[in-house]
Design a protein around this motif. Structure first.
Motif, PDB file in Angstrom:
ATOM      1  N   GLU A   4       0.831  -1.211   0.000  1.00 47.39           N
ATOM      2  CA  GLU A   4       0.000   0.000   0.000  1.00 47.39           C
ATOM      3  C   GLU A   4       0.863   1.256   0.000  1.00 47.39           C
ATOM      4  N   ALA A   5       2.091   1.107   0.552  1.00 50.06           N
ATOM      5  CA  ALA A   5       2.965   2.279   0.628  1.00 50.06           C
ATOM      6  C   ALA A   5       3.504   2.654  -0.741  1.00 50.06           C
ATOM      7  N   SER A   6       3.509   1.696  -1.678  1.00 50.57           N
ATOM      8  CA  SER A   6       4.013   1.996  -3.008  1.00 50.57           C
ATOM      9  C   SER A   6       2.902   2.568  -3.856  1.00 50.57           C
ATOM     10  N   SER A   7       3.186   3.715  -4.475  1.00 50.76           N
ATOM     11  CA  SER A   7       2.147   4.287  -5.322  1.00 50.76           C
ATOM     12  C   SER A   7       2.375   3.939  -6.771  1.00 50.76           C
ATOM     13  N   ASN A   8       3.417   3.146  -7.069  1.00 52.24           N
ATOM     14  CA  ASN A   8       3.697   2.832  -8.464  1.00 52.24           C
ATOM     15  C   ASN A   8       2.492   2.126  -9.069  1.00 52.24           C
ATOM     16  N   GLY A   9       2.041   2.617 -10.216  1.00 51.78           N
ATOM     17  CA  GLY A   9       0.905   1.990 -10.866  1.00 51.78           C
ATOM     18  C   GLY A   9      -0.424   2.565 -10.396  1.00 51.78           C
ATOM     19  N   SER A  10      -0.410   3.351  -9.344  1.00 52.62           N
ATOM     20  CA  SER A  10      -1.677   3.939  -8.913  1.00 52.62           C
ATOM     21  C   SER A  10      -1.701   5.396  -9.350  1.00 52.62           C
ATOM     22  N   SER A  11      -2.833   6.062  -9.157  1.00 56.84           N
ATOM     23  CA  SER A  11      -2.916   7.454  -9.574  1.00 56.84           C
ATOM     24  C   SER A  11      -2.428   8.385  -8.462  1.00 56.84           C
ATOM     25  N   GLN A  12      -2.085   7.822  -7.305  1.00 64.46           N
ATOM     26  CA  GLN A  12      -1.682   8.643  -6.161  1.00 64.46           C
ATOM     27  C   GLN A  12      -0.193   8.937  -6.193  1.00 64.46           C
ATOM     28  N   HIS A  13       0.314   9.507  -7.280  1.00 69.33           N
ATOM     29  CA  HIS A  13       1.746   9.783  -7.345  1.00 69.33           C
ATOM     30  C   HIS A  13       2.085  11.009  -6.523  1.00 69.33           C
ATOM     31  N   ARG A  14       3.297  10.983  -5.993  1.00 64.91           N
ATOM     32  CA  ARG A  14       3.727  12.099  -5.154  1.00 64.91           C
ATOM     33  C   ARG A  14       4.764  12.928  -5.900  1.00 64.91           C
ATOM     34  N   ARG A  15       4.644  14.240  -5.781  1.00 59.86           N
ATOM     35  CA  ARG A  15       5.580  15.160  -6.453  1.00 59.86           C
ATOM     36  C   ARG A  15       6.876  15.300  -5.669  1.00 59.86           C
ATOM     37  N   ILE A  16       7.984  15.412  -6.389  1.00 56.36           N
ATOM     38  CA  ILE A  16       9.275  15.682  -5.751  1.00 56.36           C
ATOM     39  C   ILE A  16       9.455  17.189  -5.697  1.00 56.36           C
ATOM     40  N   ALA A  17       9.783  17.717  -4.530  1.00 59.34           N
ATOM     41  CA  ALA A  17      10.019  19.159  -4.405  1.00 59.34           C
ATOM     42  C   ALA A  17      11.100  19.381  -3.361  1.00 59.34           C
ATOM     43  N   GLY A  18      11.831  20.498  -3.515  1.00 59.21           N
ATOM     44  CA  GLY A  18      12.830  20.867  -2.514  1.00 59.21           C
ATOM     45  C   GLY A  18      14.097  20.038  -2.604  1.00 59.21           C
ATOM     46  N   ARG A  19      14.578  19.598  -1.442  1.00 58.00           N
ATOM     47  CA  ARG A  19      15.861  18.902  -1.373  1.00 58.00           C
ATOM     48  C   ARG A  19      15.706  17.412  -1.616  1.00 58.00           C
ATOM     49  N   LEU A  20      16.619  16.850  -2.369  1.00 59.75           N
ATOM     50  CA  LEU A  20      16.556  15.428  -2.693  1.00 59.75           C
ATOM     51  C   LEU A  20      17.947  14.833  -2.554  1.00 59.75           C
ATOM     52  N   VAL A  21      18.030  13.697  -1.871  1.00 60.23           N
ATOM     53  CA  VAL A  21      19.316  13.006  -1.774  1.00 60.23           C
ATOM     54  C   VAL A  21      19.465  12.089  -2.992  1.00 60.23           C
ATOM     55  N   ILE A  22      20.608  12.168  -3.658  1.00 58.34           N
ATOM     56  CA  ILE A  22      20.887  11.215  -4.732  1.00 58.34           C
ATOM     57  C   ILE A  22      21.679  10.077  -4.105  1.00 58.34           C
ATOM     58  N   ALA A  23      21.031   8.925  -4.012  1.00 59.52           N
ATOM     59  CA  ALA A  23      21.596   7.806  -3.250  1.00 59.52           C
ATOM     60  C   ALA A  23      22.565   7.001  -4.114  1.00 59.52           C
ATOM     61  N   THR A  24      23.689   7.624  -4.436  1.00 62.70           N
ATOM     62  CA  THR A  24      24.723   6.894  -5.161  1.00 62.70           C
ATOM     63  C   THR A  24      26.099   7.342  -4.694  1.00 62.70           C
ATOM     64  N   HIS A  25      27.059   6.420  -4.793  1.00 62.48           N
ATOM     65  CA  HIS A  25      28.462   6.765  -4.534  1.00 62.48           C
ATOM     66  C   HIS A  25      29.240   6.663  -5.833  1.00 62.48           C
ATOM     67  N   ASN A  26      28.515   6.507  -6.955  1.00 65.26           N
ATOM     68  CA  ASN A  26      29.140   6.372  -8.274  1.00 65.26           C
ATOM     69  C   ASN A  26      29.168   7.750  -8.941  1.00 65.26           C
ATOM     70  N   GLY A  27      30.391   8.274  -9.152  1.00 61.09           N
ATOM     71  CA  GLY A  27      30.542   9.628  -9.676  1.00 61.09           C
ATOM     72  C   GLY A  27      29.914   9.811 -11.049  1.00 61.09           C
ATOM     73  N   GLY A  28      30.024   8.796 -11.902  1.00 62.77           N
ATOM     74  CA  GLY A  28      29.454   8.886 -13.255  1.00 62.77           C
ATOM     75  C   GLY A  28      27.945   9.018 -13.217  1.00 62.77           C
ATOM     76  N   LYS A  29      27.329   8.188 -12.359  1.00 63.86           N
ATOM     77  CA  LYS A  29      25.864   8.240 -12.246  1.00 63.86           C
ATOM     78  C   LYS A  29      25.413   9.542 -11.608  1.00 63.86           C
ATOM     79  N   LEU A  30      26.162   9.987 -10.593  1.00 63.35           N
ATOM     80  CA  LEU A  30      25.812  11.217  -9.881  1.00 63.35           C
ATOM     81  C   LEU A  30      25.763  12.390 -10.861  1.00 63.35           C
ATOM     82  N   ALA A  31      26.778  12.481 -11.707  1.00 64.66           N
ATOM     83  CA  ALA A  31      26.835  13.579 -12.677  1.00 64.66           C
ATOM     84  C   ALA A  31      25.622  13.518 -13.602  1.00 64.66           C
ATOM     85  N   GLU A  32      25.282  12.330 -14.086  1.00 64.23           N
ATOM     86  CA  GLU A  32      24.133  12.213 -14.996  1.00 64.23           C
ATOM     87  C   GLU A  32      22.832  12.550 -14.279  1.00 64.23           C
ATOM     88  N   MET A  33      22.674  12.077 -13.049  1.00 66.64           N
ATOM     89  CA  MET A  33      21.427  12.320 -12.325  1.00 66.64           C
ATOM     90  C   MET A  33      21.268  13.804 -11.994  1.00 66.64           C
TER      91      MET A  33
END
Ligand code: IMP
Length: 220
Positions: A4-33
């Protein structure tokens, strides 16, 4: 995490706003993200910059590992966190290295070793024609919030593997990967060509394609 906590596939999507952590330690991916998030006015800080530990990737799918990384960062930082799990899937190798793509580069993260290993295995299997050397990159993206909500998407880019590797741009397996419909490998493309979004780019890479899906449900 309950379903129930996952909204994937449902219409109850949540917007991303403000500060976001990019959960990677890979420099190549970090730059792209970071490049992908920049036009949306998201303030992105990386897990490495926050000194967050790197969780062990124990999932059996790209999707499971993306969720594991995003949830660990969201819980540790108490901020919404964005993770990618990706890799290269080679048909002639039964889908390998797949979720083990990073590990094939060994502790020194040397992707010339990982690419040579793929090539050696392809040669052992007599995979010499482009048809026998089909592969695709996969990117599973997950955004997790500290309250347990998650949003998830996945996308792929198909191509063939060339040898010797070509180009020094990008990272990982890029120099070996020739995307379908192009005559240059990811390693020979600029970052805009590889993962630029329309109108600047074509949204070609697996990560760009997954990001377009995520933007549709979570970004303005
Ligand atoms: P993980 O998602 O951190 O497990 O690592 C995925 C691995 O797949 C990376 O270390 C790269 O080797 C490879 N990979 C993922 N995306 C790309 C890409 O866009 N280009 C080249 N290699 C990639």
């Amino acid at each position: 995490m309950s379903d129930e906590a996952s909204s994937n596939g449902s219409s109850q999507h949540r917007r991303i706003a403000g500060r976001l952590v990019i959960a990677t330690h890979n420099g190549g991916k970090l730059a792209e993200m970071r490049e992908l998030l920049a036009p949306h006015g998201i303030e992105a800080v990386s897990a490495g910059e926050l000194g967050l530990p790197e969780p062990e990737e124990t999932g059996e799918t790209f999707h499971a590992n993306a969720r594991l990384k995003a949830v660990a960062a969201a819980n540790a930082a108490r901020l919404p966190s964005f993770a990618d799990d990706s890799g290269i899937v080679v048909d002639a190798l039964g889908g390998g290295p797949g979720i083990f793509s990073a590990r094939w580069a060994g502790p020194t993260k040397d992707f010339s070793v990982a690419m040579a290993r793929i090539e050696r295995l392809l040669q052992e299997r007599g995979a010499t024609t482009p048809e026998q050397r089909k592969a695709h990159f996969v990117s599973a993206l997950c955004v997790a919030w500290p309250d347990g909500h998650v949003e998830e998407v996945e996308a792929r880019t198909d191509g063939t593997l060339v040898w010797p590797p070509r180009g020094s741009n990008g990272f990982g397996y890029d120099p070996m990967f020739l995307p379908d419909g192009f005559d240059r490998t990811f390693g020979e493309m600029t970052s805009i060509e590889k993962h630029g979004l329309p109108p600047l780019g074509l949204g070609l890479s697996h990560r760009a394609r997954a990001f377009i899906k995520l933007a549709e449900i979570c970004l303005d």
